[in-house]
Write an enzyme that holds these catalytic residues in place. Sequence first.
Site, PDB file in Angstrom:
ATOM      1  N   CYS A 182       0.736  -0.959  -0.107  1.00 21.40           N
ATOM      2  CA  CYS A 182       0.043  -0.267   0.085  1.00 21.40           C
ATOM      3  C   CYS A 182       0.956   1.266   0.142  1.00 21.40           C
ATOM      4  O   CYS A 182       0.545   2.306  -0.833  1.00 21.40           O
ATOM      5  CB  CYS A 182      -0.934  -0.028   1.237  1.00 21.40           C
ATOM      6  SG  CYS A 182      -1.481  -1.667   1.847  1.00 21.40           S
ATOM      7  N   ARG A 195       5.748 -11.477   5.496  1.00 20.65           N
ATOM      8  CA  ARG A 195       5.050 -11.332   6.894  1.00 20.65           C
ATOM      9  C   ARG A 195       5.548 -12.470   7.789  1.00 20.65           C
ATOM     10  O   ARG A 195       5.656 -13.637   7.071  1.00 20.65           O
ATOM     11  CB  ARG A 195       3.621 -11.282   6.665  1.00 20.65           C
ATOM     12  CG  ARG A 195       3.042 -10.389   5.757  1.00 20.65           C
ATOM     13  CD  ARG A 195       1.731 -10.409   5.620  1.00 20.65           C
ATOM     14  NE  ARG A 195       1.181  -9.227   4.649  1.00 20.65           N
ATOM     15  CZ  ARG A 195      -0.087  -9.215   4.483  1.00 20.65           C
ATOM     16  NH1 ARG A 195      -0.939 -10.092   4.829  1.00 20.65           N
ATOM     17  NH2 ARG A 195      -0.330  -8.248   3.604  1.00 20.65           N
ATOM     18  N   GLN A 247       1.249 -10.669  -3.589  1.00 20.35           N
ATOM     19  CA  GLN A 247      -0.138 -10.391  -3.698  1.00 20.35           C
ATOM     20  C   GLN A 247      -0.623  -9.872  -5.144  1.00 20.35           C
ATOM     21  O   GLN A 247       0.256  -9.314  -5.566  1.00 20.35           O
ATOM     22  CB  GLN A 247      -0.498  -9.235  -2.688  1.00 20.35           C
ATOM     23  CG  GLN A 247      -0.422  -9.479  -1.174  1.00 20.35           C
ATOM     24  CD  GLN A 247      -0.790  -8.368  -0.109  1.00 20.35           C
ATOM     25  OE1 GLN A 247      -0.134  -7.443  -0.173  1.00 20.35           O
ATOM     26  NE2 GLN A 247      -1.755  -8.586   0.550  1.00 20.35           N
ATOM     27  N   ASP A 293      -2.185  -7.204  -5.829  1.00 23.59           N
ATOM     28  CA  ASP A 293      -2.750  -6.159  -5.096  1.00 23.59           C
ATOM     29  C   ASP A 293      -3.276  -4.774  -5.731  1.00 23.59           C
ATOM     30  O   ASP A 293      -2.470  -4.210  -6.903  1.00 23.59           O
ATOM     31  CB  ASP A 293      -1.498  -5.764  -4.044  1.00 23.59           C
ATOM     32  CG  ASP A 293      -2.072  -5.049  -2.831  1.00 23.59           C
ATOM     33  OD1 ASP A 293      -3.147  -5.155  -2.543  1.00 23.59           O
ATOM     34  OD2 ASP A 293      -0.993  -4.896  -2.068  1.00 23.59           O
ATOM     35  N   HIS A 340      -4.574  -0.815  -5.502  1.00 22.90           N
ATOM     36  CA  HIS A 340      -5.136   0.249  -4.654  1.00 22.90           C
ATOM     37  C   HIS A 340      -6.037   1.187  -5.616  1.00 22.90           C
ATOM     38  O   HIS A 340      -5.263   1.830  -6.622  1.00 22.90           O
ATOM     39  CB  HIS A 340      -4.134   0.881  -3.712  1.00 22.90           C
ATOM     40  CG  HIS A 340      -3.404  -0.028  -3.001  1.00 22.90           C
ATOM     41  ND1 HIS A 340      -2.378  -0.975  -3.078  1.00 22.90           N
ATOM     42  CD2 HIS A 340      -3.768  -0.391  -1.673  1.00 22.90           C
ATOM     43  CE1 HIS A 340      -1.938  -1.542  -2.118  1.00 22.90           C
ATOM     44  NE2 HIS A 340      -2.879  -1.154  -1.316  1.00 22.90           N
ATOM     45  N   LYS A 391     -15.367  -3.269   5.193  1.00 24.54           N
ATOM     46  CA  LYS A 391     -14.820  -4.258   4.071  1.00 24.54           C
ATOM     47  C   LYS A 391     -15.467  -5.217   3.817  1.00 24.54           C
ATOM     48  O   LYS A 391     -16.463  -5.693   4.665  1.00 24.54           O
ATOM     49  CB  LYS A 391     -13.348  -4.775   4.583  1.00 24.54           C
ATOM     50  CG  LYS A 391     -13.489  -5.836   5.691  1.00 24.54           C
ATOM     51  CD  LYS A 391     -12.122  -6.578   5.680  1.00 24.54           C
ATOM     52  CE  LYS A 391     -12.194  -7.428   7.076  1.00 24.54           C
ATOM     53  NZ  LYS A 391     -11.238  -8.193   7.146  1.00 24.54           N
ATOM     54  N   HIS A 449      -8.440  -0.610  -0.794  1.00 20.92           N
ATOM     55  CA  HIS A 449      -7.515  -1.845  -1.005  1.00 20.92           C
ATOM     56  C   HIS A 449      -8.033  -2.955  -1.672  1.00 20.92           C
ATOM     57  O   HIS A 449      -9.146  -3.251  -1.003  1.00 20.92           O
ATOM     58  CB  HIS A 449      -6.752  -2.307   0.382  1.00 20.92           C
ATOM     59  CG  HIS A 449      -6.202  -1.213   1.163  1.00 20.92           C
ATOM     60  ND1 HIS A 449      -4.790  -0.969   1.211  1.00 20.92           N
ATOM     61  CD2 HIS A 449      -6.841  -0.361   1.844  1.00 20.92           C
ATOM     62  CE1 HIS A 449      -4.755  -0.015   2.148  1.00 20.92           C
ATOM     63  NE2 HIS A 449      -5.565   0.321   2.566  1.00 20.92           N
TER      64      HIS A 449
HETATM   65 ZN   LIG Z   1      -3.401  -2.244   0.495  1.00 22.34          ZN
END
Ligand SMILES: [Zn+2]
Length: 655
Positions: free
Chosen positions: A351, A380, A398, A400, A402, A483, A529
């Site tokens: 992010c 992680r 990910q 991912d 945004h 979410k 996200h």
């Molecule tokens: Zn994010």
Amino acid sequence: MADLTITLPDGSTRTLPEGATGVDLAADIGPGLAKAAIIANVNGDGRDLDRPLPDGATVAIVTADSDEGLHTLRHSTAHVLAQAVLELWPGATYAIGPPIEHGFYYDFELPGGVTFSQDDLEAIEARMRLIVDADQAFERCEAGADDALELFADHRFKREIIEQVTSGDADTELAGEAAADGTVTYYRNGDGFIDLCTGPHVPTTGRLGHFALQKVAGAYWRGDERQPMLQRIYGTAWADKKALKGHLHRLAEAEKRDHRRLAAELDLVSWPEALGPGLAVWHPKGALVRKLIEDYSRARHEAGGYDFVYSPHIAKSILWETSGHLDFYADGMYPPMEVDGAIYYPKPMNCPFHVAIFQSGQRSYRDLPRRFFELGAVYRYELSGAIHGLLRSRGFTQDDSHIFCTPDQVLGELASLLDFTLSVLRAFGFEDFQAKLSTRPFEKSVGEDALWDMAIDGLRSALESAGLDYVVDEGGGAFYGPKIDVDVTDAIGRPWQLSTIQLDFNLPERFKLEYVGADGGRHRPVMIHRALMGSIERFFGVLIEHYAGAFPLWLAPEQVRVLPVADEHQAYAESVRNHLVAAQFRATVDPADEPLGKRVRAGKVAKVPHVLVVGDDDAANGTVGDNARGAEAPERDLPLDEFLERLSASVEARL
Ligand SMILES: [Zn+2]
Ligand SMILES: [Zn+2]
């Protein structure tokens, strides 16, 4: 005699004579219910059926088809397990035995340092069946602390529990083992078997029976490695034979589909010890499937109006301080490294990098929404015990996104995001989805009320227009925004949480993001996200288990394997392979070094969608014999052109 008034869950009332029990109430409602009754729920607490009901209570008769009923059934079966073990091993002692998801366990210590083996489970189960057949009543008893200690004189773990609950400093786990309040509760059945317990139980052991013992494991008393190591026996228990069979079947299927085993058998991925736990390497076949997944994802994102971005794997601490990760996500991050006097952290999330891209220039409302997409590797920290192959690892990629938009654009983005997500997931063979909407936390949260309300309404209407089943987790959202989580159901009915669409009112604030509005003033964008597959690794793990390693044609690393019947057909086999490769299919030739039957079987074990056999007639006529995966019989004399057309159609349809 005075009467009792009992309120039922539907609000209606019944009048029963004083002293009436749950059994009486169930019989009063109907004979079917009397037969199915397990316990009574009295004002929210489970109670044995034979206990008198208090006047004015609200009472529900609990049957085995409810969670509470199943819980009681599993709990009661754990008692019978302990009873059987104590009968079979004189001098054995027992610790705790709670119900768990799908079953129960019980911890034991056998005399003289003896341990159970897997082979003992059969004898224990047989003994349990005798106890069930004897239809023994569970009898609730109470004793003072001293009497209770005397009753359990030979059982040091039970004595420890009694001491703890009677001194009032038992933790919640032990508090459920025996009620305090000056007395200790225990249950008795059969020839004097007793166990500490607060209950409730099924009325008699005859109500049990749809169970199976599963495995033995070691477990420390109180989960503390300084304490004695006990032997834990796990079992599963269900309301009826069909449910038990169904569960055992699912377990066997899950075992067959275990992606870690299939990844090794199909040469897809491995976890070399030298890399460290939770870190995988992708072998050529696994990497090929991954590339196909990523290619498809990229193509869909491109068509969906996303801009592709890339970001590095490490960044200076200032980035993670500004983003807040060092405050609220430090436990999930790898330790820092010092380079040229500055502190760097491996990234746990993408992010802040996408935020930095947004910040790299002045943004106007005309530029919004901006949708950034990255296949971004993150690291992680997971406890080594929590690591599970590709499904839970320490390094993963990910998919991912945004999205930065104006508050006015939030509704439109949410609606299209959910459709986009579901449409991509469907392409991989998932049809059943279950969603969860998490709303504003009751305690602390950031962001204006109006923004929260709009976002939650937007998420809700997106769920409804997509026709998705969903549950609402009231107050379960993060402090920075609501979410949606989407679970997919796999081929054997297991749910997997994959996608998340998360609103964020916090990061734009922390990074002071701005765009110039139509009014010429500066405004703060909203950030969304979105991870669709979650991570490529996890998604691949789920796909392997969903398909049991038999990937559909469009994803299969080897789509066609051509087998010449004998050496003299090698040239024709190669020309078939070359035709296939020229038409963009992934095909190989397995030469006639081994007997044909053996090679056909090898192709099936490798889960190749089409194993072609070619001989004299085929070479003469330009045909092939197709052993299609899952087909009952081979299809012979198939013209090669026709075979190619069928393949193209299947790939096109992503079958
Ligand atoms: Zn994010
Ligand atoms: Zn019990």
